[in-house]
Write a protein that holds these residues in place. Structure first.
Motif, PDB file in Angstrom:
ATOM      1  N   THR A   1      28.611  -6.022  12.138  1.00  0.00           N
ATOM      2  CA  THR A   1      28.016  -5.508  11.283  1.00  0.00           C
ATOM      3  C   THR A   1      27.199  -4.162  12.495  1.00  0.00           C
ATOM      4  O   THR A   1      27.144  -4.032  13.195  1.00  0.00           O
ATOM      5  CB  THR A   1      26.339  -5.981  10.709  1.00  0.00           C
ATOM      6  OG1 THR A   1      24.968  -5.927  11.888  1.00  0.00           O
ATOM      7  CG2 THR A   1      26.397  -7.454   9.403  1.00  0.00           C
ATOM      8  N   LEU A   2      27.685  -2.821  11.257  1.00  0.00           N
ATOM      9  CA  LEU A   2      27.265  -1.509  11.551  1.00  0.00           C
ATOM     10  C   LEU A   2      25.931  -1.974  11.313  1.00  0.00           C
ATOM     11  O   LEU A   2      25.560  -1.170  10.622  1.00  0.00           O
ATOM     12  CB  LEU A   2      28.275  -0.797  10.983  1.00  0.00           C
ATOM     13  CG  LEU A   2      27.837   0.974  11.562  1.00  0.00           C
ATOM     14  CD1 LEU A   2      29.045   0.187  13.362  1.00  0.00           C
ATOM     15  CD2 LEU A   2      29.126   1.635  11.166  1.00  0.00           C
ATOM     16  N   SER A   3      25.612  -0.916  13.196  1.00  0.00           N
ATOM     17  CA  SER A   3      23.764  -1.174  13.069  1.00  0.00           C
ATOM     18  C   SER A   3      23.544   0.646  12.656  1.00  0.00           C
ATOM     19  O   SER A   3      24.570   1.441  12.915  1.00  0.00           O
ATOM     20  CB  SER A   3      23.190  -0.645  14.017  1.00  0.00           C
ATOM     21  OG  SER A   3      23.728  -0.043  15.179  1.00  0.00           O
TER      22      SER A   3
ATOM     23  N   LYS B   1      22.477   2.847  14.500  1.00  0.00           N
ATOM     24  CA  LYS B   1      22.474   3.425  16.120  1.00  0.00           C
ATOM     25  C   LYS B   1      24.227   3.666  15.764  1.00  0.00           C
ATOM     26  O   LYS B   1      24.891   4.011  16.820  1.00  0.00           O
ATOM     27  CB  LYS B   1      22.074   3.006  17.085  1.00  0.00           C
ATOM     28  CG  LYS B   1      20.967   2.686  16.997  1.00  0.00           C
ATOM     29  CD  LYS B   1      20.335   1.978  18.028  1.00  0.00           C
ATOM     30  CE  LYS B   1      18.888   2.318  18.001  1.00  0.00           C
ATOM     31  NZ  LYS B   1      17.985   1.783  19.006  1.00  0.00           N
ATOM     32  N   ARG B   2      25.671   2.647  14.879  1.00  0.00           N
ATOM     33  CA  ARG B   2      26.430   2.971  14.745  1.00  0.00           C
ATOM     34  C   ARG B   2      27.247   2.372  16.084  1.00  0.00           C
ATOM     35  O   ARG B   2      27.655   3.138  16.259  1.00  0.00           O
ATOM     36  CB  ARG B   2      27.059   4.705  14.467  1.00  0.00           C
ATOM     37  CG  ARG B   2      26.549   5.587  14.048  1.00  0.00           C
ATOM     38  CD  ARG B   2      27.462   6.073  13.114  1.00  0.00           C
ATOM     39  NE  ARG B   2      28.674   6.105  12.538  1.00  0.00           N
ATOM     40  CZ  ARG B   2      28.979   5.416  11.629  1.00  0.00           C
ATOM     41  NH1 ARG B   2      28.311   4.737  10.564  1.00  0.00           N
ATOM     42  NH2 ARG B   2      30.719   5.586  11.382  1.00  0.00           N
ATOM     43  N   GLU B   3      26.284   1.184  16.287  1.00  0.00           N
ATOM     44  CA  GLU B   3      26.908   0.257  17.325  1.00  0.00           C
ATOM     45  C   GLU B   3      26.686  -0.741  16.959  1.00  0.00           C
ATOM     46  O   GLU B   3      26.463  -1.529  15.777  1.00  0.00           O
ATOM     47  CB  GLU B   3      25.989   0.225  18.114  1.00  0.00           C
ATOM     48  CG  GLU B   3      25.700   1.570  19.388  1.00  0.00           C
ATOM     49  CD  GLU B   3      24.801   1.186  19.779  1.00  0.00           C
ATOM     50  OE1 GLU B   3      23.936   0.170  20.492  1.00  0.00           O
ATOM     51  OE2 GLU B   3      24.535   2.235  20.983  1.00  0.00           O
ATOM     52  N   TRP B   4      27.990  -1.855  17.216  1.00  0.00           N
ATOM     53  CA  TRP B   4      28.641  -3.363  16.676  1.00  0.00           C
ATOM     54  C   TRP B   4      28.012  -3.941  16.968  1.00  0.00           C
ATOM     55  O   TRP B   4      27.709  -4.172  18.330  1.00  0.00           O
ATOM     56  CB  TRP B   4      30.398  -3.265  16.224  1.00  0.00           C
ATOM     57  CG  TRP B   4      31.046  -2.116  15.657  1.00  0.00           C
ATOM     58  CD1 TRP B   4      32.098  -1.297  15.344  1.00  0.00           C
ATOM     59  CD2 TRP B   4      30.759  -2.754  14.356  1.00  0.00           C
ATOM     60  NE1 TRP B   4      32.649  -0.562  14.244  1.00  0.00           N
ATOM     61  CE2 TRP B   4      31.963  -1.378  13.819  1.00  0.00           C
ATOM     62  CE3 TRP B   4      31.037  -3.155  12.654  1.00  0.00           C
ATOM     63  CZ2 TRP B   4      32.272  -1.454  12.280  1.00  0.00           C
ATOM     64  CZ3 TRP B   4      30.606  -2.911  11.799  1.00  0.00           C
ATOM     65  CH2 TRP B   4      31.998  -2.762  11.353  1.00  0.00           C
ATOM     66  N   GLN B   5      27.856  -4.667  15.767  1.00  0.00           N
ATOM     67  CA  GLN B   5      26.899  -5.883  16.670  1.00  0.00           C
ATOM     68  C   GLN B   5      27.481  -7.251  15.811  1.00  0.00           C
ATOM     69  O   GLN B   5      27.499  -7.199  14.767  1.00  0.00           O
ATOM     70  CB  GLN B   5      25.195  -6.195  16.704  1.00  0.00           C
ATOM     71  CG  GLN B   5      24.310  -4.716  16.841  1.00  0.00           C
ATOM     72  CD  GLN B   5      23.511  -4.714  16.632  1.00  0.00           C
ATOM     73  OE1 GLN B   5      22.399  -5.346  15.756  1.00  0.00           O
ATOM     74  NE2 GLN B   5      22.129  -4.046  17.560  1.00  0.00           N
ATOM     75  N   SER B   6      27.438  -8.410  17.005  1.00  0.00           N
ATOM     76  CA  SER B   6      27.576  -9.741  16.445  1.00  0.00           C
ATOM     77  C   SER B   6      26.326 -10.421  15.647  1.00  0.00           C
ATOM     78  O   SER B   6      25.591 -10.524  16.117  1.00  0.00           O
ATOM     79  CB  SER B   6      28.113 -10.260  17.608  1.00  0.00           C
ATOM     80  OG  SER B   6      28.504 -12.052  16.895  1.00  0.00           O
ATOM     81  N   THR B   7      26.634 -10.996  14.432  1.00  0.00           N
ATOM     82  CA  THR B   7      25.644 -11.389  13.628  1.00  0.00           C
ATOM     83  C   THR B   7      25.886 -13.072  13.566  1.00  0.00           C
ATOM     84  O   THR B   7      24.944 -13.316  12.958  1.00  0.00           O
ATOM     85  CB  THR B   7      25.685 -10.780  12.196  1.00  0.00           C
ATOM     86  OG1 THR B   7      26.997 -10.737  11.526  1.00  0.00           O
ATOM     87  CG2 THR B   7      25.122  -9.424  12.044  1.00  0.00           C
ATOM     88  N   GLY B   8      27.002 -13.012  14.342  1.00  0.00           N
ATOM     89  CA  GLY B   8      26.881 -15.111  14.139  1.00  0.00           C
ATOM     90  C   GLY B   8      28.499 -15.483  13.785  1.00  0.00           C
ATOM     91  O   GLY B   8      29.259 -14.351  13.594  1.00  0.00           O
TER      92      GLY B   8
END
Length: 162
Positions: free
Chosen positions: A148-150, A152-159
């Motif tokens: 997902t894109l937070s 803060k415009r940073e990509w994060q793995s959500t699982g």
């Protein structure tokens, strides 16, 4: 003036070349060595030891030949890994790691490259999910990854879903 920690006598200090026991075959040139004339106790002053180990690790990983036992032990310790944890990280047996470090068995090509890569990436032990590594199997498992894109415009793995 430095006092001897063993007998309390005044020590004499001069610059000397001394072997660095953490990496066999290494000599520290011109370091301060204090000696007690009373009991013979010796103290070696090694400034900026973390930087020293970083410089030595960089030199070892650039070596052209296969790593030897002392180099493997030094790099493993540099990474902050016990022999058992290192074996887990590289999916090897701790007895095999012990044989590599005692020069009873040559390290395999892939394990040699992996160790060098871990050092070059400067990945210390707190960054390894050691418990997760133990769960890795030889089975082929299809996984789906979600990101997902937070705000803060940073990509994060959500699982990861198996």
């Amino acid at each position: 003036m430095t006092k001897c920690m063993q007998c309390g006598h005044a020590m004499t200090t001069k610059r000397e070349n001394v072997p660095y026991k953490s990496l066999p075959g290494t000599v520290l040139v011109g370091v301060e060595v204090s000696r007690c004339p009373q009991c013979g106790e010796t103290e070696v002053a090694i400034p900026a030891i973390e930087k020293l180990n970083r410089v030595l690790a960089a030199a070892v990983v650039r070596k052209l030949g296969r790593l030897n036992g002392g180099e493997i032990r030094f790099l493993r310790t540099y990474l902050g890994l016990s022999g058992s944890d290192f074996a887990d990280v590289i999916q090897s047996d701790k007895a095999t790691v012990s044989r590599w470090e005692s020069d009873k068995q040559q390290i395999g090509h892939h394990a040699d490259l992996l160790l060098r890569t871990l050092v070059m990436l400067d990945k210390k032990v707190e960054k390894y999910p050691l418990e997760d590594f133990k769960k890795i199997t030889d089975q082929q498992v299809k996984s789906n990854y979600a990101v997902t894109l937070s705000s803060k415009r940073e990509w994060q793995s959500t699982g990861v879903a198996a």
